[in-house]
Design a protein around this motif. Sequence first.
Motif, PDB file in Angstrom:
ATOM      1  N   ILE A  90       0.844  -1.204   0.000  1.00 53.34           N
ATOM      2  CA  ILE A  90       0.000   0.000   0.000  1.00 53.34           C
ATOM      3  C   ILE A  90       0.871   1.243   0.000  1.00 53.34           C
ATOM      4  O   ILE A  90       0.655   2.169  -0.785  1.00 53.34           O
ATOM      5  CB  ILE A  90      -0.967  -0.009   1.204  1.00 53.34           C
ATOM      6  CG1 ILE A  90      -2.035  -1.094   1.031  1.00 53.34           C
ATOM      7  CG2 ILE A  90      -1.610   1.367   1.393  1.00 53.34           C
ATOM      8  CD1 ILE A  90      -2.851  -1.369   2.280  1.00 53.34           C
ATOM      9  N   TYR A  91       1.858   1.279   0.877  1.00 57.33           N
ATOM     10  CA  TYR A  91       2.730   2.449   0.951  1.00 57.33           C
ATOM     11  C   TYR A  91       3.574   2.606  -0.311  1.00 57.33           C
ATOM     12  O   TYR A  91       3.786   3.722  -0.780  1.00 57.33           O
ATOM     13  CB  TYR A  91       3.611   2.401   2.205  1.00 57.33           C
ATOM     14  CG  TYR A  91       2.873   2.891   3.407  1.00 57.33           C
ATOM     15  CD1 TYR A  91       2.829   4.248   3.699  1.00 57.33           C
ATOM     16  CD2 TYR A  91       2.184   2.026   4.238  1.00 57.33           C
ATOM     17  CE1 TYR A  91       2.125   4.723   4.792  1.00 57.33           C
ATOM     18  CE2 TYR A  91       1.484   2.482   5.335  1.00 57.33           C
ATOM     19  CZ  TYR A  91       1.461   3.832   5.603  1.00 57.33           C
ATOM     20  OH  TYR A  91       0.755   4.297   6.680  1.00 57.33           O
ATOM     21  N   ALA A  92       4.032   1.508  -0.878  1.00 60.74           N
ATOM     22  CA  ALA A  92       4.807   1.591  -2.124  1.00 60.74           C
ATOM     23  C   ALA A  92       3.939   2.142  -3.251  1.00 60.74           C
ATOM     24  O   ALA A  92       4.397   2.959  -4.051  1.00 60.74           O
ATOM     25  CB  ALA A  92       5.352   0.211  -2.496  1.00 60.74           C
ATOM     26  N   ARG A  93       2.693   1.731  -3.309  1.00 62.08           N
ATOM     27  CA  ARG A  93       1.791   2.231  -4.348  1.00 62.08           C
ATOM     28  C   ARG A  93       1.467   3.696  -4.140  1.00 62.08           C
ATOM     29  O   ARG A  93       1.314   4.438  -5.101  1.00 62.08           O
ATOM     30  CB  ARG A  93       0.512   1.407  -4.390  1.00 62.08           C
ATOM     31  CG  ARG A  93       0.746   0.057  -4.996  1.00 62.08           C
ATOM     32  CD  ARG A  93      -0.519  -0.740  -5.045  1.00 62.08           C
ATOM     33  NE  ARG A  93      -0.259  -2.025  -5.654  1.00 62.08           N
ATOM     34  CZ  ARG A  93      -1.070  -3.048  -5.559  1.00 62.08           C
ATOM     35  NH1 ARG A  93      -2.193  -2.941  -4.887  1.00 62.08           N
ATOM     36  NH2 ARG A  93      -0.771  -4.186  -6.131  1.00 62.08           N
ATOM     37  N   GLN A  94       1.345   4.126  -2.897  1.00 56.82           N
ATOM     38  CA  GLN A  94       1.093   5.543  -2.633  1.00 56.82           C
ATOM     39  C   GLN A  94       2.240   6.381  -3.173  1.00 56.82           C
ATOM     40  O   GLN A  94       2.012   7.428  -3.758  1.00 56.82           O
ATOM     41  CB  GLN A  94       0.906   5.798  -1.135  1.00 56.82           C
ATOM     42  CG  GLN A  94      -0.427   5.333  -0.622  1.00 56.82           C
ATOM     43  CD  GLN A  94      -0.585   5.553   0.869  1.00 56.82           C
ATOM     44  OE1 GLN A  94       0.370   5.711   1.598  1.00 56.82           O
ATOM     45  NE2 GLN A  94      -1.822   5.550   1.318  1.00 56.82           N
ATOM     46  N   GLU A  95       3.455   5.924  -2.970  1.00 55.41           N
ATOM     47  CA  GLU A  95       4.609   6.656  -3.477  1.00 55.41           C
ATOM     48  C   GLU A  95       4.626   6.666  -5.004  1.00 55.41           C
ATOM     49  O   GLU A  95       4.934   7.675  -5.618  1.00 55.41           O
ATOM     50  CB  GLU A  95       5.898   6.055  -2.933  1.00 55.41           C
ATOM     51  CG  GLU A  95       6.075   6.315  -1.453  1.00 55.41           C
ATOM     52  CD  GLU A  95       7.271   5.596  -0.859  1.00 55.41           C
ATOM     53  OE1 GLU A  95       8.074   5.014  -1.622  1.00 55.41           O
ATOM     54  OE2 GLU A  95       7.399   5.611   0.366  1.00 55.41           O
TER      55      GLU A  95
END
Length: 182
Positions: A90-95
Amino acid sequence: MLAPEVPMSHSLAGGPPPAGRRAAPLTTAVYSATEWDLLTGLPGRVVVVAAAPAPGRSSRGVAAGLAGLEAVAGGRAFDSDLVRAVVATIYARQEEHAPSGRVGRGRRRRGAAPTDPVELLADCRAATRVLRRRADPADSAAYRQWVQSVAARVCRADQDACPLGPADQRLLDRLGVALGLR
């Protein structure tokens, strides 16, 4: 055409493996790209649906959205490789999507609103089926309980120790059933 497989491993949750070492432990489960998108998109969609105004529920404030984001981030501390891997994704996709303003990738049926609880419940049931087929039972239970806890945090954010209203309780109950927790 089959979707490519996405391996789920400790390395997804904790960074890349050291050079020369195998990334996947013996307990690695394999999810298709579609299944992984479902599992990683579901927590954010739960926040959106639980925070959205609905009949019988008062309008949610910023505190509800923040509570949901904190609950999602809290998955980093779970004792579950799967939950930690989902949060890392999730955090990687947000970035990846930050410049365009698009956060995460979840599946939505054409024409369905992102706040449609019926679609969310259907996707919860689909995720539960995927987890039963592919995940370690402990990881499956941890993921499903985590998703339920995300919704509960959003629903309780503006309650100030008051009991949940009937609409919020109904949403949490239906979510628990869809996730196979009740």
